[in-house]
Write a protein that holds these residues in place. Structure first.
Motif, PDB file in Angstrom:
ATOM      1  N   PHE A 204       0.820  -1.201   0.000  1.00  0.00           N
ATOM      2  CA  PHE A 204       0.000   0.000   0.000  1.00  0.00           C
ATOM      3  C   PHE A 204       0.858   1.256   0.000  1.00  0.00           C
ATOM      4  N   ALA A 205       0.458   2.245  -0.817  1.00  0.00           N
ATOM      5  CA  ALA A 205       1.210   3.492  -0.984  1.00  0.00           C
ATOM      6  C   ALA A 205       0.812   4.510   0.079  1.00  0.00           C
ATOM      7  N   HIS A 206       1.231   4.250   1.303  1.00  0.00           N
ATOM      8  CA  HIS A 206       0.921   5.158   2.408  1.00  0.00           C
ATOM      9  C   HIS A 206       1.539   6.533   2.187  1.00  0.00           C
ATOM     10  N   HIS A 207       2.652   6.598   1.439  1.00  0.00           N
ATOM     11  CA  HIS A 207       3.374   7.855   1.289  1.00  0.00           C
ATOM     12  C   HIS A 207       2.602   8.905   0.506  1.00  0.00           C
ATOM     13  N   PHE A 208       1.579   8.493  -0.266  1.00  0.00           N
ATOM     14  CA  PHE A 208       0.780   9.528  -0.918  1.00  0.00           C
ATOM     15  C   PHE A 208      -0.720   9.302  -0.797  1.00  0.00           C
ATOM     16  N   SER A 209      -1.145   8.337  -0.010  1.00  0.00           N
ATOM     17  CA  SER A 209      -2.576   8.124   0.186  1.00  0.00           C
ATOM     18  C   SER A 209      -2.844   7.665   1.612  1.00  0.00           C
ATOM     19  N   ALA A 210      -2.318   8.409   2.576  1.00  0.00           N
ATOM     20  CA  ALA A 210      -2.356   7.968   3.967  1.00  0.00           C
ATOM     21  C   ALA A 210      -3.775   7.814   4.497  1.00  0.00           C
ATOM     22  N   GLN A 211      -4.722   8.614   3.994  1.00  0.00           N
ATOM     23  CA  GLN A 211      -6.086   8.541   4.502  1.00  0.00           C
ATOM     24  C   GLN A 211      -6.744   7.203   4.174  1.00  0.00           C
ATOM     25  N   ASN A 212      -6.222   6.499   3.171  1.00  0.00           N
ATOM     26  CA  ASN A 212      -6.804   5.216   2.762  1.00  0.00           C
ATOM     27  C   ASN A 212      -6.052   4.012   3.315  1.00  0.00           C
ATOM     28  N   THR A 213      -4.968   4.230   4.043  1.00  0.00           N
ATOM     29  CA  THR A 213      -4.114   3.119   4.444  1.00  0.00           C
ATOM     30  C   THR A 213      -4.858   2.093   5.283  1.00  0.00           C
ATOM     31  N   ARG A 232      -1.752 -17.011   4.510  1.00  0.00           N
ATOM     32  CA  ARG A 232      -2.182 -15.832   5.247  1.00  0.00           C
ATOM     33  C   ARG A 232      -1.865 -14.582   4.438  1.00  0.00           C
ATOM     34  N   PRO A 233      -2.545 -13.475   4.730  1.00  0.00           N
ATOM     35  CA  PRO A 233      -2.245 -12.223   4.012  1.00  0.00           C
ATOM     36  C   PRO A 233      -0.858 -11.706   4.381  1.00  0.00           C
ATOM     37  N   TYR A 234      -0.266 -10.973   3.460  1.00  0.00           N
ATOM     38  CA  TYR A 234       1.046 -10.364   3.693  1.00  0.00           C
ATOM     39  C   TYR A 234       0.985  -8.941   3.157  1.00  0.00           C
ATOM     40  N   ALA A 235       1.109  -7.971   4.068  1.00  0.00           N
ATOM     41  CA  ALA A 235       0.935  -6.571   3.702  1.00  0.00           C
ATOM     42  C   ALA A 235       2.234  -5.799   3.912  1.00  0.00           C
ATOM     43  N   MET A 236       2.623  -5.091   2.885  1.00  0.00           N
ATOM     44  CA  MET A 236       3.757  -4.184   2.966  1.00  0.00           C
ATOM     45  C   MET A 236       3.222  -2.754   2.874  1.00  0.00           C
ATOM     46  N   VAL A 237       3.778  -1.862   3.688  1.00  0.00           N
ATOM     47  CA  VAL A 237       3.404  -0.452   3.668  1.00  0.00           C
ATOM     48  C   VAL A 237       4.592   0.358   3.170  1.00  0.00           C
ATOM     49  N   ALA A 238       4.361   1.189   2.155  1.00  0.00           N
ATOM     50  CA  ALA A 238       5.400   2.062   1.612  1.00  0.00           C
ATOM     51  C   ALA A 238       5.247   3.441   2.239  1.00  0.00           C
ATOM     52  N   ALA A 239       6.325   3.929   2.861  1.00  0.00           N
ATOM     53  CA  ALA A 239       6.281   5.205   3.574  1.00  0.00           C
ATOM     54  C   ALA A 239       7.429   6.093   3.130  1.00  0.00           C
ATOM     55  N   ALA A 240       7.185   7.404   3.145  1.00  0.00           N
ATOM     56  CA  ALA A 240       8.234   8.382   2.882  1.00  0.00           C
ATOM     57  C   ALA A 240       8.929   8.695   4.206  1.00  0.00           C
ATOM     58  N   VAL A 241      10.227   8.453   4.228  1.00  0.00           N
ATOM     59  CA  VAL A 241      10.998   8.593   5.473  1.00  0.00           C
ATOM     60  C   VAL A 241      12.288   9.335   5.166  1.00  0.00           C
ATOM     61  N   LEU A 242      12.664  10.250   6.035  1.00  0.00           N
ATOM     62  CA  LEU A 242      13.933  10.952   5.916  1.00  0.00           C
ATOM     63  C   LEU A 242      14.542  11.057   7.313  1.00  0.00           C
ATOM     64  N   ALA A 296       1.960  15.210   4.881  1.00  0.00           N
ATOM     65  CA  ALA A 296       1.561  15.009   6.276  1.00  0.00           C
ATOM     66  C   ALA A 296       1.940  13.631   6.804  1.00  0.00           C
ATOM     67  N   SER A 297       1.974  12.634   5.926  1.00  0.00           N
ATOM     68  CA  SER A 297       2.287  11.271   6.377  1.00  0.00           C
ATOM     69  C   SER A 297       3.784  10.980   6.398  1.00  0.00           C
ATOM     70  N   HIS A 298       4.618  11.914   5.905  1.00  0.00           N
ATOM     71  CA  HIS A 298       6.051  11.669   5.838  1.00  0.00           C
ATOM     72  C   HIS A 298       6.643  11.637   7.250  1.00  0.00           C
ATOM     73  N   VAL A 299       7.579  10.742   7.453  1.00  0.00           N
ATOM     74  CA  VAL A 299       8.235  10.607   8.753  1.00  0.00           C
ATOM     75  C   VAL A 299       9.625  11.206   8.615  1.00  0.00           C
ATOM     76  N   VAL A 300       9.841  12.352   9.233  1.00  0.00           N
ATOM     77  CA  VAL A 300      11.058  13.135   9.038  1.00  0.00           C
ATOM     78  C   VAL A 300      11.628  13.524  10.391  1.00  0.00           C
ATOM     79  N   GLY A 301      12.932  13.331  10.575  1.00  0.00           N
ATOM     80  CA  GLY A 301      13.533  13.796  11.817  1.00  0.00           C
ATOM     81  C   GLY A 301      14.794  13.071  12.177  1.00  0.00           C
TER      82      GLY A 301
END
Length: 366
Positions: A204-213, A232-242, A296-301
């Motif tokens: 799932f493209a969390h990095h540009f559609s976080a409201q639907n994650t 069983r299901p296998y879910a990967m989440v794609a996130a923007a991280v810096l 807003a969903s980017h994880v930066v710090g």
């Protein structure tokens, strides 16, 4: 430690970490430079123990050099030895399924056991470019046609026969190698539900559609139908991280992505500016709000800030794997971010991740 698929070396992370690369092109950087930087990043992240290195198909964007995705996958796989390499993803409606089967059959023959095929149904571009890609003058393919395309592709990849009377009866894809693991990619519920029904892994493209994650992941898991080879299901989440050494420096490095996303959302795509250019840009209040919403969903710090952000994300999503995209202007800053992330990854998800999750996710699907 978690075992990597295909008998490869173990990775040092309890939760698999992977890389999503758009091959960013910055101010003063040529597309050739950007590709060479990506090859270097692939080698570095392989050494750090990342599981996958995926490249994303985008078209008509001056700041992204990953349009010819299959070509780049071959270059990255040739420059590395153990990391899995694949598409995040190939936008299937842009291509004839036979062409995709031939490309990935060739990649699989060259790099056995290392190629992933992630598929999306969005165009990865604007509608005019999509029509140019597909040579369609009056319409674009609808989501209702995606399952038929997917069925054609999997039939080609498996080397199976189309039934007599089918328009593709007698057509075969060559060269053919072992069938690559197929993933469905999505930013809404449609692909999530299809992936669940077909018992495929889902990214799932969390990095540009976080409201639907969260709704999409819930739909995927509730729709999942166990099958032979995937129980069983296998879910990967794609996130923007810096990640940077301090919060202040990370925010400064993130200035270009905020400016880039604002320009993209307002129909003005361009190359990634430098941090200095982003800092000097004369922002309007409306532009700042567009940038805020887009990132807003980017994880930066700093490492500690990012650790908290990623723990919250993983706790909320229950992801089996985290795929990270980091787009900054300077190549050294991007490499350093992944180095710091690798240090964080040693304790991310350590209390949740099922044993053997990586090897199951990489198992070929039928």
């Amino acid at each position: 430690m978690t075992s990597q698929p295909g008998g490869l070396a173990p990775v040092p992370f309890p939760l698999p970490l992977s890389v999503l690369d758009l091959v960013p092109v910055g101010t003063g950087v040529t597309p050739g430079d950007a590709i060479r930087n990506s090859l270097d990043l692939a080698r570095r992240t392989e050494q750090l123990g990342f599981t996958r290195y995926w490249l994303a198909e985008h078209h008509g964007m001056p700041g992204i050099a990953s349009a010819a995705t299959a070509l780049l996958i071959g270059q990255v796989a040739a420059a590395t030895e153990t990391i899995r390499v694949g598409s995040g993803g190939v936008m299937l409606p842009n291509h004839a399924p036979l062409v995709v089967a031939e490309q990935f059959g060739t990649l699989g023959a060259m790099f056995p056991g290392r190629i992933d095929l992630g598929l999306g149904r969005a165009p990865g571009t604007d509608q005019a470019t999509a029509r140019a890609l597909r040579r369609i003058t009056g319409r674009v393919l609808t989501e209702d046609e995606f399952p038929d395309q997917l069925a054609e592709l999997t039939t080609f990849l498996a080397g199976a026969e189309f039934p007599r009377g089918h328009r593709l009866h007698g057509v075969t894809a060559f060269p053919r190698a072992e069938m690559p693991p197929i993933w469905l990619l999505g930013s809404s519920g449609y692909s999530a539900q299809v992936a669940g029904i077909l018992s495929l892994p889902f990214a799932f493209a969390h990095h540009f559609s976080a409201q639907n994650t969260l709704p999409a992941l819930e739909l995927y898991r509730s729709s999942f139908r166990p099958s032979a080879g995937r129980e069983r299901p296998y879910a990967m989440v794609a996130a923007a991280v810096l990640v940077a050494d301090t919060d202040e420096h990370a925010q400064w490095l993130a200035g270009p992505i905020r400016l880039t996303m604002m320009r993209l959302r307002t129909g003005r795509p361009g190359t990634y500016p430098t941090p200095e250019e982003a800092e000097a840009y004369p922002w309007t209040d409306q532009e700042r709000e567009v940038a805020r919403q887009a990132t807003a969903s980017h994880v930066v710090g700093s490492p500690e800030t990012v650790r908290r952000g990623l723990r919250d994300l993983l706790d909320a999503t229950g992801a089996d794997e985290l795929m990270v995209t980091t787009n900054v202007h300077g190549h050294a800053d991007r490499v350093h971010s992944y180095e710091l992330l690798a240090d964080l990854g040693k304790d991310l998800g350590s209390t949740r991740t099922p044993a053997g999750a990586v090897s199951e996710a990489a198992r070929p699907t039928s």
